[in-house]
Design an enzyme around this catalytic site. Structure first.
Site, PDB file in Angstrom:
ATOM      1  N   ASP A  11      16.343 142.813 -78.676  1.00 13.57           N
ATOM      2  CA  ASP A  11      15.047 142.718 -79.364  1.00 13.57           C
ATOM      3  C   ASP A  11      14.336 144.068 -79.375  1.00 13.57           C
ATOM      4  O   ASP A  11      13.956 144.581 -78.318  1.00 13.57           O
ATOM      5  CB  ASP A  11      14.155 141.704 -78.642  1.00 13.57           C
ATOM      6  CG  ASP A  11      14.648 140.283 -78.822  1.00 13.57           C
ATOM      7  OD1 ASP A  11      14.836 139.879 -79.978  1.00 13.57           O
ATOM      8  OD2 ASP A  11      14.846 139.591 -77.811  1.00 13.57           O
TER       9      ASP A  11
ATOM     10  N   MET B 131      10.995 145.876 -80.519  1.00 15.77           N
ATOM     11  CA  MET B 131       9.611 145.579 -80.924  1.00 15.77           C
ATOM     12  C   MET B 131       8.795 146.866 -80.948  1.00 15.77           C
ATOM     13  O   MET B 131       8.876 147.661 -80.008  1.00 15.77           O
ATOM     14  CB  MET B 131       8.963 144.624 -79.928  1.00 15.77           C
ATOM     15  CG  MET B 131       9.735 143.333 -79.725  1.00 15.77           C
ATOM     16  SD  MET B 131       8.942 142.336 -78.461  1.00 15.77           S
ATOM     17  CE  MET B 131      10.075 140.952 -78.369  1.00 15.77           C
TER      18      MET B 131
ATOM     19  N   MET C 295      13.092 132.020 -86.439  1.00 14.55           N
ATOM     20  CA  MET C 295      12.267 132.180 -85.238  1.00 14.55           C
ATOM     21  C   MET C 295      11.710 130.810 -84.845  1.00 14.55           C
ATOM     22  O   MET C 295      10.999 130.172 -85.632  1.00 14.55           O
ATOM     23  CB  MET C 295      11.120 133.153 -85.482  1.00 14.55           C
ATOM     24  CG  MET C 295      11.540 134.600 -85.694  1.00 14.55           C
ATOM     25  SD  MET C 295      12.648 135.273 -84.430  1.00 14.55           S
ATOM     26  CE  MET C 295      11.666 135.058 -82.952  1.00 14.55           C
TER      27      MET C 295
ATOM     28  N   ASP D 230      16.229 131.566 -82.566  1.00 13.59           N
ATOM     29  CA  ASP D 230      15.730 132.532 -81.591  1.00 13.59           C
ATOM     30  C   ASP D 230      14.358 132.141 -81.049  1.00 13.59           C
ATOM     31  O   ASP D 230      13.364 132.154 -81.778  1.00 13.59           O
ATOM     32  CB  ASP D 230      15.664 133.922 -82.266  1.00 13.59           C
ATOM     33  CG  ASP D 230      15.349 135.020 -81.270  1.00 13.59           C
ATOM     34  OD1 ASP D 230      15.339 134.751 -80.063  1.00 13.59           O
ATOM     35  OD2 ASP D 230      15.124 136.156 -81.734  1.00 13.59           O
TER      36      ASP D 230
HETATM   37  C1  DX5 Z   1      11.132 136.878 -79.302  1.00 16.18           C
HETATM   38  C2  DX5 Z   1      12.536 137.440 -79.268  1.00 16.18           C
HETATM   39  C3  DX5 Z   1      13.515 136.544 -78.621  1.00 16.18           C
HETATM   40  C4  DX5 Z   1      13.273 136.331 -77.154  1.00 16.18           C
HETATM   41  C5  DX5 Z   1      13.855 135.010 -76.746  1.00 16.18           C
HETATM   42  O1  DX5 Z   1      10.343 137.687 -80.078  1.00 16.18           O
HETATM   43  O2  DX5 Z   1      12.989 137.674 -80.585  1.00 16.18           O
HETATM   44  O3  DX5 Z   1      14.842 137.007 -78.819  1.00 16.18           O
HETATM   45  O4  DX5 Z   1      13.816 137.372 -76.352  1.00 16.18           O
HETATM   46  O5  DX5 Z   1      13.477 134.748 -75.444  1.00 16.18           O
HETATM   47  P1  DX5 Z   1      13.375 133.267 -74.883  1.00 16.18           P
HETATM   48  O6  DX5 Z   1      14.754 132.681 -74.977  1.00 16.18           O
HETATM   49  O7  DX5 Z   1      12.907 133.485 -73.486  1.00 16.18           O
HETATM   50  O8  DX5 Z   1      12.402 132.520 -75.737  1.00 16.18           O
HETATM   51 ZN    ZN Z   2      15.148 138.074 -80.915  1.00 16.08          ZN
END
Ligand code: DX5
Ligand code: ZN
Length: 216
Positions: free
Chosen positions: A35, A37, A137, A175
């Site tokens: 990920d 960000m 998502m 995800d």
């Molecule tokens: C959220 C990310 C996910 C996150 C998932 O913005 O894109 O990939 O790491 O983490 P969990 O499984 O803890 O929700």
């Molecule tokens: Zn992700």
């Protein structure tokens, strides 16, 4: 083909990254989910190129890179050079999504498109045959450890219908908030790839947890 499991490195212990990567290498997981960000597209900053480089050095499985950044086109080539196998951009971050997808493919990667929880499946109808993976998502992007949004089940079914109707080969990835409590239903609805962060890395036995998801 059984469901693919992609542990999200965001939830790993960064002070012991090599050990965490080794655990995933030795597990039943299929991909590493990474990920990225930027603190602009999402209200959080994760990590960037040097960390990805370190992950790539030790990872023995494909890197599934999820860009939660504005203007992702600027970095497509850089992520290809860092060893990404799948590169996913957000629908909401791309003004010219078709161009972004083509650029990802031209750089030799599989092209993914992520949809935020509020973005309708139908927005992809004219493009679905060009997309290798749609990342739905199931939480609002930006943080690990959030609760799964139940409406995702409906979206998976709708996306599966669209893929079938257009005769496309697109994979469906889920995800956010994935656990053993929703995995079976997600697979039944049509999910091909399950991302799991805190559920895997927060478990007392992460390898067994990955196996559990793989056999869901
Ligand atoms: C959220 C990310 C996910 C996150 C998932 O913005 O894109 O990939 O790491 O983490 P969990 O499984 O803890 O929700
Ligand atoms: Zn992700």
């Amino acid at each position: 083909m059984s469901v693919r499991i992609a542990p999200s490195v965001l939830a790993a212990d960064f002070a012991n990254l090599e050990k965490e990567i080794k655990m995933v290498n030795e597990s039943d997981a299929d991909w590493f989910h990474i990920d990225i960000m930027d603190g602009v597209f999402v209200p959080n900053i994760s990590f960037g190129m040097p960390v990805l480089k370190a992950i790539h050095k030790h990872a023995k499985k494909p890197l599934d890179v999820h860009l939660m950044i504005v203007e992702p086109d600027r970095y497509i080539e850089a992520f290809a050079n860092l060893g990404s196998a799948v590169l996913t951009v957000h629908y909401e971050a791309c003004d010219h999504l078709h161009r972004s997808i083509q650029k990802i493919k031209d750089c030799g990667m599989k092209a993914g498109v992520a949809l935020n929880p509020h973005t309708p499946i139908n927005n992809l109808k004219d493009l679905i045959h060009d997309i290798d993976l749609v990342c739905l998502m199931s939480v609002n992007p930006g943080f690990g450890g959030q609760s799964f949004i139940d409406h995702t089940f409906e979206k998976v079914k709708e996306l599966k219908e669209l893929i079938k109707a257009r005769n496309a080969n697109t994979l469906i990835e889920i995800d956010g908030g994935v656990t053993n409590h929703n995995a079976t239903e997600l697979i039944a609805c049509g999910a091909d790839v399950l991302v799991a962060g805190s559920y895997v890395f927060g478990a007392s036995d992460p390898k067994a947890t990955i196996k559990l998801l793989k056999e869901a």
